[in-house]
Design a protein around this motif. Structure first.
Motif, PDB file in Angstrom:
ATOM      1  N   ALA A 205     -21.697  -3.959 -53.489  1.00 19.31           N
ATOM      2  CA  ALA A 205     -23.038  -4.553 -53.255  1.00 19.31           C
ATOM      3  C   ALA A 205     -24.286  -3.722 -54.431  1.00 19.31           C
ATOM      4  O   ALA A 205     -24.178  -2.566 -53.831  1.00 19.31           O
ATOM      5  N   LYS A 206     -25.489  -4.142 -54.738  1.00 18.83           N
ATOM      6  CA  LYS A 206     -26.071  -3.586 -55.447  1.00 18.83           C
ATOM      7  C   LYS A 206     -28.255  -3.802 -54.929  1.00 18.83           C
ATOM      8  O   LYS A 206     -27.669  -4.900 -54.729  1.00 18.83           O
ATOM      9  N   GLY A 207     -28.226  -2.993 -55.116  1.00 18.75           N
ATOM     10  CA  GLY A 207     -30.031  -2.982 -55.065  1.00 18.75           C
ATOM     11  C   GLY A 207     -30.274  -2.875 -53.438  1.00 18.75           C
ATOM     12  O   GLY A 207     -29.673  -2.461 -52.515  1.00 18.75           O
ATOM     13  N   GLN A 208     -31.405  -3.999 -52.806  1.00 15.13           N
ATOM     14  CA  GLN A 208     -31.352  -4.279 -51.671  1.00 15.13           C
ATOM     15  C   GLN A 208     -30.834  -4.409 -50.899  1.00 15.13           C
ATOM     16  O   GLN A 208     -30.096  -5.931 -51.172  1.00 15.13           O
ATOM     17  N   TYR A 209     -30.203  -3.892 -49.910  1.00 15.39           N
ATOM     18  CA  TYR A 209     -28.715  -4.615 -48.601  1.00 15.39           C
ATOM     19  C   TYR A 209     -29.417  -5.370 -48.295  1.00 15.39           C
ATOM     20  O   TYR A 209     -28.914  -6.513 -48.083  1.00 15.39           O
ATOM     21  N   LEU A 210     -30.714  -4.923 -46.874  1.00 14.99           N
ATOM     22  CA  LEU A 210     -31.464  -5.612 -46.286  1.00 14.99           C
ATOM     23  C   LEU A 210     -32.625  -6.594 -46.927  1.00 14.99           C
ATOM     24  O   LEU A 210     -33.502  -5.619 -47.018  1.00 14.99           O
ATOM     25  N   LYS A 211     -31.927  -7.909 -47.375  1.00 14.26           N
ATOM     26  CA  LYS A 211     -33.528  -8.884 -47.647  1.00 14.26           C
ATOM     27  C   LYS A 211     -34.251  -8.898 -46.719  1.00 14.26           C
ATOM     28  O   LYS A 211     -35.534  -9.166 -46.800  1.00 14.26           O
ATOM     29  N   SER A 212     -33.911  -9.208 -45.479  1.00 18.33           N
ATOM     30  CA  SER A 212     -34.845 -10.219 -44.697  1.00 18.33           C
ATOM     31  C   SER A 212     -33.668 -10.195 -43.663  1.00 18.33           C
ATOM     32  O   SER A 212     -32.829 -10.353 -43.480  1.00 18.33           O
ATOM     33  N   VAL A 213     -35.317  -9.620 -42.164  1.00 17.58           N
ATOM     34  CA  VAL A 213     -34.840  -9.902 -40.547  1.00 17.58           C
ATOM     35  C   VAL A 213     -35.365 -10.293 -39.660  1.00 17.58           C
ATOM     36  O   VAL A 213     -36.745 -10.049 -39.976  1.00 17.58           O
ATOM     37  N   THR A 214     -35.374 -11.843 -39.211  1.00 12.48           N
ATOM     38  CA  THR A 214     -35.867 -12.417 -38.222  1.00 12.48           C
ATOM     39  C   THR A 214     -35.346 -12.176 -37.490  1.00 12.48           C
ATOM     40  O   THR A 214     -33.802 -12.597 -36.662  1.00 12.48           O
ATOM     41  N   VAL A 215     -35.962 -12.511 -36.005  1.00 12.41           N
ATOM     42  CA  VAL A 215     -35.121 -12.302 -34.903  1.00 12.41           C
ATOM     43  C   VAL A 215     -35.583 -13.886 -33.844  1.00 12.41           C
ATOM     44  O   VAL A 215     -37.113 -13.923 -33.765  1.00 12.41           O
ATOM     45  N   ALA A 216     -35.421 -14.474 -32.773  1.00 10.72           N
ATOM     46  CA  ALA A 216     -36.303 -15.972 -32.253  1.00 10.72           C
ATOM     47  C   ALA A 216     -35.310 -15.933 -31.331  1.00 10.72           C
ATOM     48  O   ALA A 216     -34.076 -15.120 -31.044  1.00 10.72           O
ATOM     49  N   THR A 217     -35.882 -16.597 -30.449  1.00 10.35           N
ATOM     50  CA  THR A 217     -35.145 -17.306 -28.969  1.00 10.35           C
ATOM     51  C   THR A 217     -34.477 -18.525 -29.635  1.00 10.35           C
ATOM     52  O   THR A 217     -35.297 -19.044 -30.555  1.00 10.35           O
ATOM     53  N   THR A 218     -34.390 -18.904 -28.635  1.00  6.70           N
ATOM     54  CA  THR A 218     -33.735 -20.037 -28.750  1.00  6.70           C
ATOM     55  C   THR A 218     -34.636 -21.310 -29.038  1.00  6.70           C
ATOM     56  O   THR A 218     -34.478 -22.143 -30.255  1.00  6.70           O
ATOM     57  N   MET A 219     -35.398 -21.425 -28.414  1.00  4.86           N
ATOM     58  CA  MET A 219     -36.592 -22.395 -29.183  1.00  4.86           C
ATOM     59  C   MET A 219     -37.734 -21.661 -29.538  1.00  4.86           C
ATOM     60  O   MET A 219     -38.632 -22.793 -29.748  1.00  4.86           O
ATOM     61  N   GLY A 220     -37.918 -20.091 -29.831  1.00  5.77           N
ATOM     62  CA  GLY A 220     -39.463 -20.260 -30.288  1.00  5.77           C
ATOM     63  C   GLY A 220     -39.462 -20.024 -31.584  1.00  5.77           C
ATOM     64  O   GLY A 220     -38.582 -19.980 -32.099  1.00  5.77           O
ATOM     65  N   PRO A 221     -40.759 -18.834 -32.049  1.00  6.86           N
ATOM     66  CA  PRO A 221     -40.518 -19.061 -34.034  1.00  6.86           C
ATOM     67  C   PRO A 221     -39.839 -17.680 -33.835  1.00  6.86           C
ATOM     68  O   PRO A 221     -39.522 -16.585 -33.221  1.00  6.86           O
ATOM     69  N   GLY A 222     -39.490 -17.514 -35.324  1.00  5.92           N
ATOM     70  CA  GLY A 222     -38.951 -16.902 -36.361  1.00  5.92           C
ATOM     71  C   GLY A 222     -39.919 -15.398 -35.845  1.00  5.92           C
ATOM     72  O   GLY A 222     -40.819 -16.000 -36.304  1.00  5.92           O
ATOM     73  N   ILE A 223     -39.888 -14.540 -35.437  1.00  9.76           N
ATOM     74  CA  ILE A 223     -40.321 -13.334 -36.625  1.00  9.76           C
ATOM     75  C   ILE A 223     -39.772 -12.103 -36.984  1.00  9.76           C
ATOM     76  O   ILE A 223     -39.115 -11.513 -36.533  1.00  9.76           O
ATOM     77  N   LYS A 224     -40.748 -11.898 -37.928  1.00 11.40           N
ATOM     78  CA  LYS A 224     -40.116 -11.151 -39.137  1.00 11.40           C
ATOM     79  C   LYS A 224     -40.387  -9.477 -39.051  1.00 11.40           C
ATOM     80  O   LYS A 224     -40.612  -9.190 -38.059  1.00 11.40           O
ATOM     81  N   ILE A 225     -38.943  -8.828 -39.085  1.00 10.72           N
ATOM     82  CA  ILE A 225     -38.844  -7.329 -39.134  1.00 10.72           C
ATOM     83  C   ILE A 225     -38.921  -6.651 -40.071  1.00 10.72           C
ATOM     84  O   ILE A 225     -38.176  -7.445 -40.987  1.00 10.72           O
ATOM     85  N   ASN A 226     -39.993  -5.880 -40.313  1.00 11.32           N
ATOM     86  CA  ASN A 226     -39.744  -5.224 -41.693  1.00 11.32           C
ATOM     87  C   ASN A 226     -38.486  -4.383 -42.731  1.00 11.32           C
ATOM     88  O   ASN A 226     -38.307  -3.191 -41.580  1.00 11.32           O
ATOM     89  N   PRO A 227     -38.109  -4.550 -43.221  1.00  6.22           N
ATOM     90  CA  PRO A 227     -36.623  -4.139 -43.426  1.00  6.22           C
ATOM     91  C   PRO A 227     -36.934  -2.537 -44.054  1.00  6.22           C
ATOM     92  O   PRO A 227     -35.768  -2.024 -44.323  1.00  6.22           O
ATOM     93  N   ALA A 228     -37.687  -2.246 -44.787  1.00  6.16           N
ATOM     94  CA  ALA A 228     -37.808  -1.476 -45.584  1.00  6.16           C
ATOM     95  C   ALA A 228     -38.042  -0.101 -44.020  1.00  6.16           C
ATOM     96  O   ALA A 228     -38.070   0.991 -44.086  1.00  6.16           O
ATOM     97  N   LEU A 229     -38.705  -0.081 -42.592  1.00  5.62           N
ATOM     98  CA  LEU A 229     -38.284   0.126 -41.910  1.00  5.62           C
ATOM     99  C   LEU A 229     -37.069   0.336 -41.215  1.00  5.62           C
ATOM    100  O   LEU A 229     -37.051   1.562 -40.192  1.00  5.62           O
ATOM    101  N   ILE A 230     -36.004  -0.259 -41.573  1.00 12.22           N
ATOM    102  CA  ILE A 230     -33.919   0.156 -40.752  1.00 12.22           C
ATOM    103  C   ILE A 230     -33.262   0.182 -41.819  1.00 12.22           C
ATOM    104  O   ILE A 230     -33.635  -0.408 -43.066  1.00 12.22           O
ATOM    105  N   GLY A 231     -32.444   0.297 -41.055  1.00 13.79           N
ATOM    106  CA  GLY A 231     -31.019   0.834 -42.061  1.00 13.79           C
ATOM    107  C   GLY A 231     -30.993   1.349 -42.624  1.00 13.79           C
ATOM    108  O   GLY A 231     -31.851   2.894 -42.734  1.00 13.79           O
TER     109      GLY A 231
END
Length: 231
Positions: A205-231
């Motif tokens: 794997a080359k370059g940025q590994y974590l491209k995007s991270v989102t969490v959501a409930t079954t019926m709820g909207p997606g909430i984006k997590i900043n990948p630069a702050l994790i991993g």
């Protein structure tokens, strides 16, 4: 595009959907934006900077979440003789061999969440690839579901073991718990999952590994997590 429910729209208005959040903030938001009357499942969707079409860039494994999944998992075990007895004693919901394969083929039977098999049964299970594969149910040594140690495998699965693997868009979709867990326990589960995925990073794997991270409930909207702050 499907029309969103009134509750979904109201939940989505509580925060900026384009914003990137810290993990703790995202976990707080995901518990606040779940609007269903039942205890919603919370999932993480992680897009990785790999190309799963290449064998040396595959990301797959399993992990026991610290707080479990909050879900009662039904397990089908393919085993014979003493190993079938071991599976039953360890809490398997369904145990069998050729007759189970026939039931799946003839009745389109899928009343289980995980399939485990002893190595000697993979000749039988292998014939079910077209049915089990698309549903993510095919046993695999990497996820610990092809094993002779059925007692350990079933204990881990019942305790909240989840499998992570790439889909065709190079995204991992994995349950991290229930809304009722609250932000702290959800974050503990998320951190454990992310740690496993980061450790599973392919050497190719080359370059940025974590491209995007989102969490959501079954019926709820997606909430984006900043990948630069994790991993």
């Amino acid at each position: 595009m499907a029309k969103r429910s009134k509750n979904y729209r109201a939940a989505a208005e509580k925060f900026d959907k384009s914003a990137l959040h810290e993990v703790s903030e995202a976990m707080k938001l995901v518990t606040e934006t779940g609007t269903a009357k039942f205890d919603e499942t919370v999932e993480a969707h992680i897009r990785l900077g790999v190309d799963g079409r290449h064998a040396d860039q595959q990301v797959r494994g399993a992990i026991v979440l610290p707080n479990g999944t909050g879900k009662e998992v039904r397990v089908l075990v393919f085993a014979k003789g003493p190993k079938a007895e071991e599976a039953e004693a360890a809490g398997a919901d369904f145990v069998g061999a050729e007759e189970m394969a026939q039931k799946i083929q003839q009745e389109n039977w899928f009343d289980y969440d995980v399939v485990v098999a002893t190595p000697d049964m993979m000749g039988v299970v292998g014939r079910l690839g077209r049915l089990l594969g698309p549903k993510g149910l095919m046993p695999n040594p990497k996820s610990g579901t092809v094993t002779m140690d059925l007692t350990k495998a079933l204990a881990e699965i019942k305790a909240g073991k989840v499998e992570y693997r790439l889909d065709k868009q190079n995204i991992v979709h994995t349950v991290i718990g229930k809304k009722s867990f609250g932000p702290e326990k959800l974050q503990q589960n998320f951190d454990a999952l992310l740690d496993a995925i980061v450790k599973a990073k392919p050497a190719a794997a080359k370059g940025q590994y974590l491209k995007s991270v989102t969490v959501a409930t079954t019926m709820g909207p997606g909430i984006k997590i900043n990948p630069a702050l994790i991993g």
